[in-house]
Write a protein that holds these residues in place. Structure first.
Motif, short mmCIF file in Angstrom:
data_model
loop_
_atom_site.label_atom_id
_atom_site.label_comp_id
_atom_site.label_asym_id
_atom_site.label_seq_id
_atom_site.Cartn_x
_atom_site.Cartn_y
_atom_site.Cartn_z
N LEU A 75 -7.49 -18.70 6.37
CA LEU A 75 -7.38 -18.82 5.14
C LEU A 75 -6.41 -17.94 4.64
O LEU A 75 -5.82 -17.00 5.43
CB LEU A 75 -8.80 -17.85 4.50
N VAL A 77 -4.49 -15.30 1.91
CA VAL A 77 -5.01 -14.05 0.91
C VAL A 77 -5.84 -14.39 -0.32
O VAL A 77 -6.62 -13.80 -0.89
CB VAL A 77 -4.10 -12.83 0.62
N TYR A 202 -1.78 -7.69 4.09
CA TYR A 202 -1.19 -7.48 5.47
C TYR A 202 0.10 -8.76 5.31
O TYR A 202 -0.25 -9.80 5.02
CB TYR A 202 -2.00 -7.66 6.41
N ARG A 230 -3.93 -14.52 6.30
CA ARG A 230 -4.86 -13.39 6.28
C ARG A 230 -4.51 -12.81 7.53
O ARG A 230 -3.94 -13.35 8.49
CB ARG A 230 -6.27 -13.61 6.00
N LEU A 231 -5.07 -11.49 7.78
CA LEU A 231 -4.65 -10.72 9.08
C LEU A 231 -5.17 -11.27 10.37
O LEU A 231 -4.21 -11.40 11.28
CB LEU A 231 -5.54 -9.28 8.87
N TYR B 116 -9.94 -3.59 -5.03
CA TYR B 116 -9.31 -4.42 -3.76
C TYR B 116 -9.30 -3.51 -2.65
O TYR B 116 -9.66 -3.34 -1.68
CB TYR B 116 -8.02 -4.76 -4.29
N ARG B 120 -11.36 -3.35 0.52
CA ARG B 120 -10.67 -3.40 1.90
C ARG B 120 -10.86 -2.19 2.88
O ARG B 120 -10.81 -2.19 4.03
CB ARG B 120 -9.21 -3.86 1.74
N HIS B 452 -13.26 -12.52 1.18
CA HIS B 452 -11.89 -13.00 0.96
C HIS B 452 -10.93 -11.68 1.40
O HIS B 452 -9.81 -12.09 1.24
CB HIS B 452 -11.47 -13.81 -0.11
N ASP B 454 -9.36 -8.90 3.09
CA ASP B 454 -9.39 -8.50 4.48
C ASP B 454 -9.67 -6.86 4.80
O ASP B 454 -9.41 -6.40 3.93
CB ASP B 454 -7.77 -8.48 5.24
#
Lengths: 251, 488
Positions: A75, A77, A202, A230-231, B116, B120, B452, B454
């Protein structure tokens, strides 16, 4: 066209680069003499038709045996799904392709409809037909600009241990832009964090060495800038890059 | 494996920490590891008491095995994410600065970014600092909307009478009425905060500030005993009582020909002191040093024998602890939280008037001349056990443990609390704002669902990867390499 591209690459390398590359190809060929993986071979031909150019089409060796490919979906971000395709040309040469979803008919028609409805509303108010023709031009030109300069369908990263790193991004219109960084300039490949559009993300980046002082990072080149995976996806690419950079450091 | 790593980590810490600081060794097993987010507008590179408080407290909490991150606003070109010593992660958010290094508050614009970050980093406790910081109040507001636990530390005293303090007190009431726990730096400050924000005193704890005693050591070789030097280190502003100082200087200089003044600091009241110096021809005896860097303060302090503090209001005076730690006799006004700070044999307390301060200083000079004062080393060795950051961190940890076991007010009760606690008009306005912010949060959760986002790689805390490089055997090292100072 293909040839001129490759020639440019070779000049970049200040000679000898091409020879080195084919020698790594040779060794990989010898090592992989066993029966090829069926799944890999199947997906290979699929990807072959998509690729337009780049360093890996240089070799004249039978290509069916030289690659181990795998495809996984991740996916971004912002929650879109992308596919990461990894193909290993040899121990010191890998390629990663991140494919974004293509332009969807839904969003295209939504954008067109909204522009035209707005134009029609203006037309009703002003009774001037120039508004309608302007709307048509705006839609067409907007679409062209979007496909040619904004929408990136695929970003690929080719890392060759003895040469360097090549980054290619292909636009939806078929335009490609390529950048190449020599291995001697590369200090490291790292995952970093940044604040981007009300998000903290990231990203993978290449740290470039200052030619005068080798300990100083002169520039940070972000990778996969438009897709922003994503990460978990970045870690995958990061590990492979580190393997190759590690091999280079050992030698 | 995590346990083994923790053990190694502790070993490393206790072997490197200097013996002087080591008054309280970290306990071997923290009962629970928290994930703490410190929020304040004030952090390095800005200098001051709040900044160093946040930094030192975070470092000691990391040492105790908690995960700590700091959120502040961007300072000029310093934006993005940085790592400080021991993997302390700092977010410099690109928010607009309005006044005095404080950001603008709209209660909404910072929600997307802060949410956010909270998601995270898997933050469980928000710890906001300083009532002057708009960002801290914003973060408290958002954290309550997101059902996170909140702690607030107040670093300053306020008045009750003038218009500006009436307004700030009202805002503080709103901000603190549904905060889980509040920390004040002294009992006077607690009293002040409880009155200002109309709080239940049971949810207010007192945890003093601390000084790093290794930074403030006495230096016996430098002071010569022929002259007596009085040191003043403070910002030269009205609140610090510089007008009192300008009355004291000529009076004492007439009486004692061997008396010198050494004044460090900068501010609008400098002109007053320069006038006094001019009028009484004291250029050789009153030295104005101007603004001092924090690392130079100790070198100024050890040049003197007596430290004078003339503050008119003070929540907890760090300067007198620093001076006492350098072995100076302290003379101070008896205001705010100052009487709580040092025991009577290290400090001479006076009323905030010229006469009282003069007699206090005379008493100190007589003691100094007769040699009845304790040696600087003796004072230093005692003072260094009073206020240590490890002690502060231990006590703050208790607050966190208590807060973690409490429940966060659900939305309906929060609205009730706001309306019943903050007056009919303000309460209703902020209740509406709370509902709006909740709707905004629902919208944001729909736009970017939590899964969604991370989760960040922990640098500190239970699964911290920062110490990995010390132990090449552990396999987790490969996970992600964190660049030390590269930011975008």
């Amino acid at each position: 066209m293909l040839h001129s591209r490759l020639n440019r690459k070779n000049r970049n390398e200040a000679g000898g680069g091409g020879g080195e590359l084919s020698s790594t190809r040779d060794s990989s060929f010898r090592r992989r003499e066993g029966p090829p993986d069926r799944r890999a071979a199947g997906s290979y031909s699929k990807s072959r038709s998509r690729r337009h150019g780049g360093l890996c089409s240089l070799s004249l060796l039978p290509r069916r045996w030289e690659m181990a490919e795998e495809e996984r979906s991740f996916l971004t971000v912002s929650g879109q799904s992308i596919t990461l395709q990894r193909c290993q040309h040899s121990a010191a040469c890998r390629e990663f392709q991140v494919r974004c979803p293509r332009l969807q008919l839904r969003s295209l028609s939504a954008a067109t409809c909204s522009v035209w409805l707005a134009a029609y509303g203006l037309f009703v108010l002003t009774q001037n037909s120039v508004v309608l023709s302007a709307a048509i031009f705006v839609t067409l030109i907007g679409l062209l600009v979007y496909l040619h300069f904004v929408k990136i369908d695929q970003e690929s990263l080719l890392i060759v241990g003895s040469l360097g790193i090549q980054m290619t991004s292909s636009y939806a219109s078929g335009k490609e832009s390529t950048a190449f960084i020599e291995m001697s300039q590369i200090k490291d490949v790292v995952i970093n964090e940044a604040i981007y559009m009300q998000k903290v993300i990231y990203y993978l980046c290449i740290l470039l060495q200052d030619p005068v002082e080798p300990h100083v990072v002169s520039e940070v080149v972000p990778l996969f800038q438009s897709s922003k995976p994503r990460l978990d996806c970045l870690v995958e690419v990061y590990k492979s890059c580190q393997e190759i950079l590690g091999q280079k450091k050992k030698s | 494996m995590a346990n083994r790593r923790r053990g190694n980590h502790r070993q490393f810490l206790s072997s490197t920490s200097s013996p002087t600081v080591n008054s309280h060794k970290p306990s071997t097993h923290p009962c629970r590891s928290h994930s703490i987010c410190m929020v304040s507008d004030f952090f390095y590179p800005n200098m001051g008491g709040v900044e160093s408080h946040i930094y030192q407290l975070s470092q000691c909490l990391i040492e105790r095995g908690h995960k700590v991150i700091i959120v502040t606003h961007a300072y000029e070109d310093r934006k993005g994410i940085r790592y400080l010593t021991n993997g302390l992660k700092v977010y410099y958010l690109p928010l607009r600065v309005m006044y005095n290094q404080s950001t603008a508050t709209t209660l909404f614009h910072s929600l997307p970014l802060l949410r956010y970050i909270f998601v995270r980093e898997r933050v469980t406790i928000i710890h906001a600092h300083s009532s002057f910081s708009a960002m801290a109040h914003d973060a408290l507001f958002h954290a309550k909307t997101m059902q996170l636990r909140t702690v607030f530390t107040d670093h300053s005293l306020f008045g009750f009478a003038d218009v500006s303090s009436v307004l700030t007190n009202k805002l503080l009431t709103v901000s603190l009425c549904d905060t889980n726990h509040i920390i004040c730096v002294s009992y006077t400050s607690k009293e002040n905060t409880v009155l200002r924000a109309a709080l239940n005193p049971e949810i207010v704890s007192v945890i003093p500030n601390a000084v790093d005693p290794t930074d403030f050591t006495p230096d016996a070789s430098r002071s010569d005993n022929k002259t007596i030097t009085i040191v003043v280190v403070s910002r030269l502003v009205y609140r610090k009582g510089i007008d009192l100082l300008s009355g004291i200087i000529p009076e004492l200089c007439q009486k004692y020909p061997d008396l010198h003044f050494l004044i460090g600091g900068e501010g609008p009241k400098r002109i007053v002191l320069e006038e006094v110096r001019e009028r009484y021809q004291l250029h050789d005896r009153v030295r104005l040093l101007g603004a001092l860097e924090h690392q130079d303060v100790r070198n100024v302090l050890v040049q003197g024998h007596i430290f004078l503090n003339t503050s008119l209001t003070e929540a907890f005076c760090m300067a007198i602890v620093e001076a006492a730690s350098c072995g100076l006799q302290v003379v101070s006004t008896k205001v705010g939280g100052i009487p709580e700070v040092l025991p009577d044999d290290f400090i001479i307390l006076c009323e905030p008037s010229v006469n009282s301060l003069c007699s206090g200083l005379e008493k100190a000079i007589i003691q100094l001349k007769s040699g009845s004062l304790p040696l600087p080393e003796v004072i230093h060795n005692k003072v260094k056990t009073f206020y240590t950051w490890r002690n502060v961190a231990r006590r703050t940890e208790k607050v966190y443990d208590r807060v973690a076991s409490e429940t966060v007010l659900p939305m309906s009760k929060r609205l009730d609390r706001l309306i019943s606690h903050c007056g009919p008009v303000t309460g209703c306005i902020f209740a509406v704002l709370a509902v709006l912010s909740f709707l905004f949060l629902v919208f944001l959760r729909w736009m970017i669902p939590d899964d969604h986002i991370d989760s960040a790689v922990d640098a500190t805390g239970l699964n911290g990867v920062w110490t990995q490089q010390l132990f090449p055997n552990t396999k987790k090292k490969e996970r992600v390499q964190i660049p030390r100072d590269a930011t975008i």
